[in-house]
Scaffold this motif. Structure first.
Motif, PDB file in Angstrom:
ATOM      1  N   TYR A 306      73.729  37.874  15.261  1.00 23.53           N
ATOM      2  CA  TYR A 306      73.580  38.631  14.016  1.00 23.53           C
ATOM      3  C   TYR A 306      74.365  39.951  14.050  1.00 23.53           C
ATOM      4  CZ  TYR A 306      69.646  35.403  13.871  1.00 23.53           C
ATOM      5  OH  TYR A 306      68.874  34.277  13.929  1.00 23.53           O
ATOM      6  N   GLN A 307      75.462  39.959  14.762  1.00 15.50           N
ATOM      7  CA  GLN A 307      76.261  41.173  14.860  1.00 15.50           C
ATOM      8  C   GLN A 307      76.878  41.542  13.517  1.00 15.50           C
ATOM      9  OE1 GLN A 307      76.975  43.496  17.255  1.00 15.50           O
ATOM     10  NE2 GLN A 307      78.182  44.481  15.646  1.00 15.50           N
ATOM     11  N   PHE A 308      77.298  40.563  12.736  1.00 15.99           N
ATOM     12  CA  PHE A 308      78.015  40.821  11.499  1.00 15.99           C
ATOM     13  C   PHE A 308      77.125  40.715  10.271  1.00 15.99           C
ATOM     14  CE2 PHE A 308      81.050  39.018  14.559  1.00 15.99           C
ATOM     15  CZ  PHE A 308      81.882  40.111  14.692  1.00 15.99           C
ATOM     16  N   SER A 309      75.831  40.796  10.460  1.00 12.28           N
ATOM     17  CA  SER A 309      74.913  40.821   9.319  1.00 12.28           C
ATOM     18  C   SER A 309      75.021  42.160   8.596  1.00 12.28           C
ATOM     19  CB  SER A 309      73.475  40.590   9.791  1.00 12.28           C
ATOM     20  OG  SER A 309      72.574  40.722   8.724  1.00 12.28           O
ATOM     21  N   LYS A 310      75.029  42.112   7.269  1.00  8.16           N
ATOM     22  CA  LYS A 310      75.220  43.337   6.493  1.00  8.16           C
ATOM     23  C   LYS A 310      74.063  44.307   6.697  1.00  8.16           C
ATOM     24  CE  LYS A 310      76.830  42.705   2.421  1.00  8.16           C
ATOM     25  NZ  LYS A 310      76.929  42.373   0.975  1.00  8.16           N
ATOM     26  N   ARG A 311      72.853  43.801   6.776  1.00  5.42           N
ATOM     27  CA  ARG A 311      71.693  44.677   6.959  1.00  5.42           C
ATOM     28  C   ARG A 311      71.741  45.382   8.306  1.00  5.42           C
ATOM     29  NH1 ARG A 311      66.675  43.796   9.261  1.00  5.42           N
ATOM     30  NH2 ARG A 311      67.184  41.602   9.598  1.00  5.42           N
ATOM     31  N   HIS A 312      72.044  44.646   9.364  1.00  5.85           N
ATOM     32  CA  HIS A 312      72.131  45.264  10.696  1.00  5.85           C
ATOM     33  C   HIS A 312      73.330  46.207  10.791  1.00  5.85           C
ATOM     34  CE1 HIS A 312      68.866  42.909  12.299  1.00  5.85           C
ATOM     35  NE2 HIS A 312      69.453  41.772  11.945  1.00  5.85           N
ATOM     36  N   PHE A 313      74.400  45.895  10.074  1.00  5.25           N
ATOM     37  CA  PHE A 313      75.563  46.784  10.095  1.00  5.25           C
ATOM     38  C   PHE A 313      75.220  48.143   9.488  1.00  5.25           C
ATOM     39  CE2 PHE A 313      79.503  48.436   8.212  1.00  5.25           C
ATOM     40  CZ  PHE A 313      80.328  48.434   9.327  1.00  5.25           C
ATOM     41  N   THR A 567      86.563  48.491  12.884  1.00  2.00           N
ATOM     42  CA  THR A 567      87.260  47.206  12.990  1.00  2.00           C
ATOM     43  C   THR A 567      86.283  46.039  12.947  1.00  2.00           C
ATOM     44  OG1 THR A 567      87.235  47.536  15.396  1.00  2.00           O
ATOM     45  CG2 THR A 567      89.278  48.063  14.224  1.00  2.00           C
ATOM     46  N   LEU A 568      85.060  46.258  13.418  1.00  2.00           N
ATOM     47  CA  LEU A 568      84.036  45.222  13.263  1.00  2.00           C
ATOM     48  C   LEU A 568      83.621  45.033  11.805  1.00  2.00           C
ATOM     49  CD1 LEU A 568      81.695  45.973  16.295  1.00  2.00           C
ATOM     50  CD2 LEU A 568      83.216  44.019  16.029  1.00  2.00           C
ATOM     51  N   ALA A 569      83.897  46.028  10.962  1.00  2.00           N
ATOM     52  CA  ALA A 569      83.567  45.885   9.540  1.00  2.00           C
ATOM     53  C   ALA A 569      84.338  44.730   8.891  1.00  2.00           C
ATOM     54  CB  ALA A 569      83.857  47.194   8.803  1.00  2.00           C
ATOM     55  N   LEU A 570      85.529  44.424   9.421  1.00  2.00           N
ATOM     56  CA  LEU A 570      86.263  43.262   8.917  1.00  2.00           C
ATOM     57  C   LEU A 570      85.480  41.982   9.171  1.00  2.00           C
ATOM     58  CD1 LEU A 570      89.854  44.227  10.136  1.00  2.00           C
ATOM     59  CD2 LEU A 570      88.878  44.528   7.852  1.00  2.00           C
ATOM     60  N   GLY A 571      84.846  41.901  10.325  1.00  2.00           N
ATOM     61  CA  GLY A 571      84.000  40.745  10.603  1.00  2.00           C
ATOM     62  C   GLY A 571      82.800  40.662   9.688  1.00  2.00           C
ATOM     63  N   VAL A 572      82.264  41.807   9.283  1.00  2.00           N
ATOM     64  CA  VAL A 572      81.143  41.809   8.334  1.00  2.00           C
ATOM     65  C   VAL A 572      81.582  41.252   6.982  1.00  2.00           C
ATOM     66  CG1 VAL A 572      79.472  43.278   7.144  1.00  2.00           C
ATOM     67  CG2 VAL A 572      80.054  43.738   9.524  1.00  2.00           C
ATOM     68  N   VAL A 573      82.792  41.623   6.552  1.00  2.00           N
ATOM     69  CA  VAL A 573      83.312  41.098   5.285  1.00  2.00           C
ATOM     70  C   VAL A 573      83.496  39.586   5.355  1.00  2.00           C
ATOM     71  CG1 VAL A 573      85.252  41.191   3.687  1.00  2.00           C
ATOM     72  CG2 VAL A 573      84.399  43.295   4.729  1.00  2.00           C
ATOM     73  N   VAL A 574      84.088  39.110   6.454  1.00  2.00           N
ATOM     74  CA  VAL A 574      84.288  37.662   6.609  1.00  2.00           C
ATOM     75  C   VAL A 574      82.954  36.937   6.692  1.00  2.00           C
ATOM     76  CG1 VAL A 574      85.256  35.906   8.132  1.00  2.00           C
ATOM     77  CG2 VAL A 574      86.526  38.007   7.706  1.00  2.00           C
ATOM     78  N   HIS A 575      81.990  37.515   7.390  1.00  2.00           N
ATOM     79  CA  HIS A 575      80.669  36.895   7.503  1.00  2.00           C
ATOM     80  C   HIS A 575      79.967  36.827   6.144  1.00  2.00           C
ATOM     81  CE1 HIS A 575      76.959  35.718   9.568  1.00  2.00           C
ATOM     82  NE2 HIS A 575      76.318  36.590   8.799  1.00  2.00           N
ATOM     83  N   SER A 576      80.102  37.876   5.333  1.00  2.00           N
ATOM     84  CA  SER A 576      79.492  37.861   3.998  1.00  2.00           C
ATOM     85  C   SER A 576      80.123  36.785   3.121  1.00  2.00           C
ATOM     86  CB  SER A 576      79.639  39.237   3.352  1.00  2.00           C
ATOM     87  OG  SER A 576      79.020  40.240   4.138  1.00  2.00           O
TER      88      SER A 576
END
Length: 609
Positions: A306-313, A567-576
């Motif tokens: 759950y690293q790229f979950s928006k809530r946890h981010f 840079t991990l925010a890009l992964g959050v976008v892809v995960h969403s």
């Protein structure tokens, strides 16, 4: 299988305990072997013992850190020295490769890429400049072409066969047990799910703990725990309910910052400088460099559920801000003092280690390169430029302006603290005088006493903050960090302006690296002074040095953590997007668990159940 009672009668197992040494079973075996007289230890191999544990990334790395520290301690003991003298060559080689050899090899693997990239950058910086080549001793082939030929020979497609050979034991075993199709799918699944990144980071962890044990010692038992592998690790910690501070400090960044993130950032800058200076290499060499940088930066986050979950981010963003910027960065100061300035064994033990000698060697090489560049520059532009002030400014450490600011800030803090103490003393004397005059009137005395108690309570609440940190009248530490970094950058760049104006790019890069190495060496010595056991008794005098070190290291942590986080925010976008377009097949969960996530049951299915 070992008879402990028999060993106790034959000399004991004094080192086979986790309170004195790690790897107690290895020490017991070495002691038993050294006693000789035909003593043997029976080794029984059991297949399918069903002792496997479903561990997460942090538990595996904690386990390897314990093994690596224990191995570093084994290397320093007399048992291994004596075994190396009495064992025959086959037994000695078997003992080496089964114990210390694996961990020493991992150290070399972790150090190989920084050494290659640093050497590459040294050769590129020492090459002739693009202008005025006739004034320099330039060869027919450039340094970029020479390094490209060497890297192409080292990192050719033959390395692919080497990697295939490394996976052959797994491939053959699965082939014999489950068939050829299962073996091909198993190896392909290992590569597709990022196992290469996991093992690159594991080599870095093993190398760090082994070398750290050889340098400083202090190995301790690490409890790996039995946590579920589905548990998510935060970035820097868990935020409190009011959002004012981090309640539980500890996360992926704080766990691996010293191990990998700092070195990954330095390797990234070296690779960027090498590419800027015209570094040429084949695709295989660049793949190894990029894979190493990527693994050192992002391997812990790749395998974090759950690293790229928006809530946890969003929670990680709030905790990151509270940890670095709120309450005067006091929580960061406590973490830095506890983790990175922990050993307080005196100035000599804290400063003079192998890192200092390696720094001196690199410093000498870069000093020779920059001095040669300045010599050529002075010969070409002799009427316009004087070499003495240019060389002095280019070779001096960039610490003059930052230390002046830190000394001025410390004096301002001290003056503000003195003024605050004087005002407090005047208030207390006024209260006492008012109480003596009003003793004749009982009612007035009671009222003044209540007012004095209330004011004293307010003053105590204002003086004693909830979190220990810098002085109350001090400049905010993030602001000091920004100012110190700006002054250091200006002092590094301004002496090299004349070289940059003439288009001497290699000289500018070499000068910047030399300035950075000198600055790092001075910072290393300053940290060694703060590690001294008598630092607490010299607090006011060492406050400028402490402010300088804290400002620089806070700026480093803010920059590195912000780079990783955004840079991990890009992964959050892809995960969403993945959750919106294909909620039944989450790519990140496929990478971690190698299986599709369980489909959530609907209300109708729950009623039927």
């Amino acid at each position: 299988i070992m008879n402990k009672q028999y060993m106790i009668q034959q000399g004991g197992v004094s080192k086979a305990t986790k309170t004195l040494n790690l790897s107690e079973d290895i020490f017991a075996g070495m002691d038993f072997k050294l006693r000789g007289n035909g003593r043997e230890i029976r080794h029984c191999e059991y297949f399918y013992l069903s002792k496997g544990r479903d561990l997460g990334f942090n538990a595996v790395m904690g386990f390897f850190s314990k093994l690596s520290s224990g191995t570093g301690e084994q290397i320093l003991t007399r048992q291994m020295y004596r075994l190396g003298q009495i064992l025959s060559l086959p037994e000695s080689l078997s003992f080496y490769y089964a114990h210390a050899g694996y961990y020493i090899t991992q150290c070399f693997i972790a150090l190989s890429m920084p050494v290659v990239v640093t050497s590459w950058l040294m050769v590129l910086s020492a090459d002739c400049e693009d202008s005025f080549r006739s004034f320099m001793n330039c060869g027919h082939a450039s340094s970029g072409e020479a390094m490209a030929a060497m890297l192409s020979a080292w990192c050719s497609w033959v390395m692919v066969f080497f990697l295939i050979a490394q996976t052959m034991p797994l491939f053959v075993q699965v082939w014999m047990e489950m068939g050829l199709r299962s073996a091909i799918w198993r190896v392909a699944k290992q590569w597709l799910t990022g196992s290469w990144s996991f093992f690159i980071f594991q080599a870095k962890v093993v190398g760090f703990y082994t070398l750290n044990e050889l340098r400083y010692g202090g190995a301790a038992y690490v409890s790996t725990g039995r946590g579920l592998p589905t548990q998510r690790s935060p970035f820097v910690g868990q935020l409190s309910a009011d959002g004012s501070r981090v309640e539980r400090v500890g996360g992926l960044y704080l766990d691996y910052a010293m191990l990998a993130y700092y070195d990954a950032m330095q390797l990234l800058f070296c690779a960027v400088f090498a590419a800027y200076l015209g570094g040429i290499a084949g695709p295989v060499a660049w793949f190894f460099v990029i894979a190493t940088i990527f693994s050192w930066f992002y391997a812990p986050f790749m395998f974090n559920p759950y690293q790229f979950s928006k809530r946890h981010f969003k929670e990680d963003l709030r905790s990151w801000w509270a940890f670095f910027f709120k309450n005067g960065s006091s929580q960061w100061v406590d973490w830095y003092t506890r983790v990175q300035l922990m050993p307080r064994r005196g100035l000599c033990h804290a400063v003079w280690d192998i890192t200092a000698f390696l720094s001196y060697f690199c410093l000498a090489v870069w000093f020779a390169i920059v001095d040669l560049k300045l010599h050529y520059f002075q010969n070409i532009f002799a009427p316009e430029v004087s070499r003495a002030p240019l060389a002095a400014l280019a070779l001096c450490p960039p610490i003059a302006l930052p230390l002046v600011y830190c000394a001025a800030a410390a004096l301002v803090e001290r003056a503000a603290a003195c003024c605050r103490c004087c005002r407090r003393a005047k208030k207390q004397s006024a209260r006492q005088l008012g109480g003596d005059v009003c003793q004749l009137d009982a009612a007035t005395s009671e009222g003044s006493a209540r007012n004095a108690e209330n004011e004293a309570a307010e003053d105590d609440a204002s003086v004693e903050p909830k979190i220990s940190g810098p002085p109350a009248c001090s400049v905010p530490l993030p602001l000091s960090a920004a100012l110190v970094v700006a002054l250091v950058s200006a002092e590094m760049a301004l002496p090299l302006y004349q070289l940059a104006a003439q288009g001497w790019q290699r000289a500018v890069v070499a000068g910047l690296i030399l300035k950075f190495l000198i600055f790092r060496l001075v910072l290393f010595l300053a940290e060694g002074a703060l590690r001294c056991r008598h630092v607490n008794t010299m607090g006011p005098f060492l406050r400028p040095l402490q402010l300088f070190v804290h400002s620089v290291q806070l700026a480093r942590d803010i920059f590195v953590s912000a780079f990783i986080f955004w840079t991990l925010a890009l992964g959050v976008v892809v995960h969403s997007l993945n959750e919106v377009l294909c909620p039944g097949c989450i790519l990140h969960q496929l990478l971690i668990y190698r299986a599709r996530p369980l489909r959530p049951t609907t209300d109708k299915e729950q009623i039927k159940l």
